[in-house]
Design an enzyme around this catalytic site. Structure first.
Site, mmCIF file in Angstrom:
data_model
loop_
_atom_site.group_PDB
_atom_site.id
_atom_site.type_symbol
_atom_site.label_atom_id
_atom_site.label_comp_id
_atom_site.label_asym_id
_atom_site.label_seq_id
_atom_site.Cartn_x
_atom_site.Cartn_y
_atom_site.Cartn_z
ATOM 1 C CE LYS A 1 -2.892 -2.854 -0.037
ATOM 2 N NZ LYS A 1 -2.658 -3.682 -1.254
ATOM 3 C CD GLU B 1 -5.363 5.930 4.068
ATOM 4 O OE1 GLU B 1 -6.305 5.480 4.534
ATOM 5 O OE2 GLU B 1 -4.664 5.459 3.219
ATOM 6 C CG HIS C 1 -13.249 -5.618 5.112
ATOM 7 N ND1 HIS C 1 -13.277 -4.252 4.805
ATOM 8 C CD2 HIS C 1 -12.936 -5.476 6.626
ATOM 9 C CE1 HIS C 1 -13.094 -3.531 5.763
ATOM 10 N NE2 HIS C 1 -12.731 -4.315 6.980
ATOM 11 N NE ARG D 1 -9.088 -9.786 -7.356
ATOM 12 C CZ ARG D 1 -8.800 -8.964 -6.133
ATOM 13 N NH1 ARG D 1 -7.647 -8.644 -5.899
ATOM 14 N NH2 ARG D 1 -9.877 -8.345 -5.475
#
Ligand code: MV4
Length: 498
Positions: free
Chosen positions: A115, A199, A234, A291
């Site tokens: 990330k 963040e 998620h 992907r």
């Protein structure tokens, strides 16, 4: 490219093979001992058993898969999603074996797999990102200062995480140091990499992702967005395209940002750039998935493109046959994921045999599945049975078609998420389009799946009861409404609000 090996199983293996067949390309299936009778094995031109059921000994055994490819004269390997699809080492091994990996380069995967390096690459293109630290936190005091500047609550994220793994909310500055340390040790044990960053926590965001497609000649286009806010822990459950909240201006701005993120890592093939959209419709780059994604069909439905064909064309060096200006959104598409999970029991996987398995048919309906009636759902893999996709001239037509399709889908032997999906389709927040990533948490209780009686049905029930009572008093034999002869059976089973 004359022969492609599909390094995957289930619906996605089949879906890839269908495009290969249309292109006149031979297909090779690989399968584990648990998948010997799977449709993807029967559909392929050739099929090879590569090991025991455990993924680590079959679908994740890259060396074995390359060995099989060489032996059978395969030209390219399509990894599908999951398994080896985002494994840069595998992509490299494929290349070194003289074969084509149908996907991006190992370098692109490495940049986007981490990330922090993804954010660093995106920063060079001025992509909007959630305020926070630029790099990994090494000095806890400096990090605390940044946290105070961006304001609490903040999120601590593992650089090696992704898709929600390795995230931690910190509500108060007093908790910062302790939570930081916990996040680092979690990241070390989960990913073998303790790098974390912070963040600002965006409280009620929408999850919107942009499909991109790049060729080897430097052309990159965006294929618009997918709205993926309806998810549970998620795990996406419902996706649609287009999103009902994007204006043409925001769509264009997000699309151009997504193309720049792809440029930042010299992306080739089909990829997805994830954004958060806050209540004020500000968007922030989160991560890029390198992907073909589970939910790609909704993009195919609204663009008319076959993404697997595009992937293969690009992998063999062809130029994209269209430009950004050629692309238009046509209609609306919704996808629901049908899992063998019990929504009444905390979505526990409910594996077993598909005693009944009848898919819905008709205009605007697409079912991408990998099972047949009578088959067992193996315990070794993801419990997704199918993706049910509808297409309509607008969102309302796609939504009503989805309700019809869910009710025409007959599965017995295992519990599925279909009733849950029906609940979502009929929820006021979903209908209005006004929902965020907390939809399931906010609105779903197992009680939501209890059959709903309309006022009219209640009246009919009351009348029936009083007639029965009168008949009883008059000593008449009352015909018994059983499960078999009740004309309400269908409605009860389908949880329809009529
Ligand atoms: C966030 C966030 C709020 N603020 N980052 C979860 C998946 C991963 N890609 C990033 N995720 C989030 N990052 C900030 N700064 C909220 C989430 C998030 C989320 C994002 C997309 C879809 C569903 C989600 C559910 C919970 C949290």
């Amino acid at each position: 490219m004359n022969k492609i090996l599909i390094a995957n199983r289930g619906e996605i293996a089949l879906r890839v093979m269908r495009s290969c067949r249309e292109m006149g390309i031979k297909t090779v299936a690989v399968f584990s001992e648990a998948d010997r009778n799977s449709p993807h094995v029967k559909y392929a031109d050739e099929a090879v058993c590569i090991g025991p059921p455990a993924s680590s000994q079959s679908y994740l055994d890259g060396k074995k898969i390359i060995e099989v490819s060489k032996k059978l004269g395969v030209d390219g390997i399509h990894p599908g999603y999951g398994f080896l699809s985002e494994n840069a080492n595998f992509a490299n091994m494929v290349k070194e074996a003289g074969l084509t990996f149908i996907g991006p380069s190992a370098e692109s995967m490495n940049i986007m797999g981490d990330k922090l390096s993804a954010k660093a690459a995106a920063k060079r293109y001025n992509i909007p990102m959630v305020p926070g630290t630029d790099g990994a936190i090494d000095d806890i005091e400096v990090a605390k200062k940044t946290a105070i500047e961006v304001g609490f609550p903040i999120l601590v994220k593992a650089s090696a995480g992704g898709g929600g793994k390795g995230m931690r909310i910190v509500e108060r500055v007093e908790d910062f140091e302790e939570q930081m340390k916990l996040a680092v040790s979690e990241a070390i044990s989960a990913f073998g990499n303790g790098a974390v960053f912070i963040e600002r926590y965006v409280a009620g965001p929408r999850h919107i992702e942009i499909q991109v497609l790049g060729d080897t000649h430097g052309n990159i286009v965006y294929l618009f967005e997918r709205e993926c806010s309806v998810q549970r822990r998620h795990q996406k459950v419902i996706e649609e395209a287009p999103s009902s909240v994007l204006t043409p201006e925001i769509r264009k701005a997000m699309g151009e940002c997504a193309v720049n993120v792809a440029k930042a890592c010299d992306y080739i093939g089909a990829g997805t750039v994830e954004f958060l959209l806050d209540e004020n419709k500000n968007f922030y780059f989160l991560e890029m998935n390198t992907r073909l994604q589970v939910e790609h069909p909704v993009t195919e439905q609204i663009t008319g493109l076959d993404l697997v064909k595009e992937q293969i064309n690009v992998a063999r060096g062809e130029k994209l046959s269209f430009t950004q200006d050629d692309l238009k959104i046509k209609g609306h598409s919704i996808e629901v994921r049908v899992y063998a999970e019990d929504p009444l029991n905390n979505f526990l996987p409910d594996i077993g045999t598909l005693h009944t398995y009848k898919t819905p048919q008709g205009l605007g309906i697409r079912v991408d599945d990998g099972f047949e009636e009578g088959m067992q759902i193996p315990i070794y893999y993801d419990p997704m049975i199918a993706k049910l996709i509808t297409f309509g001239k607008d969102r309302e037509e796609a939504r009503l078609r989805m309700i019809r399709a869910i009710n025409d889908y007959h599965i017995s032997g295992v519990e599925t998420t279909l009733p849950f999906c029906n609940f979502v389709m009929q929820h006021e927040a979903f209908i209005s389009g006004n929902f965020d990533t907390h939809f399931v948490k906010h609105y779903f209780k197992p009680d939501s799946l209890k059959p709903v009686m309309t006022e009219e049905e209640n009246e009919i029930a009351a009348i029936a009861a009083s007639i029965a009572m009168a008949d009883f008093k008059n000593d008449k034999v009352v015909a018994e409404a059983t499960h078999e002869n009740s004309s309400w059976k269908h409605n009860r089973k389908s949880y329809m609000k009529v």
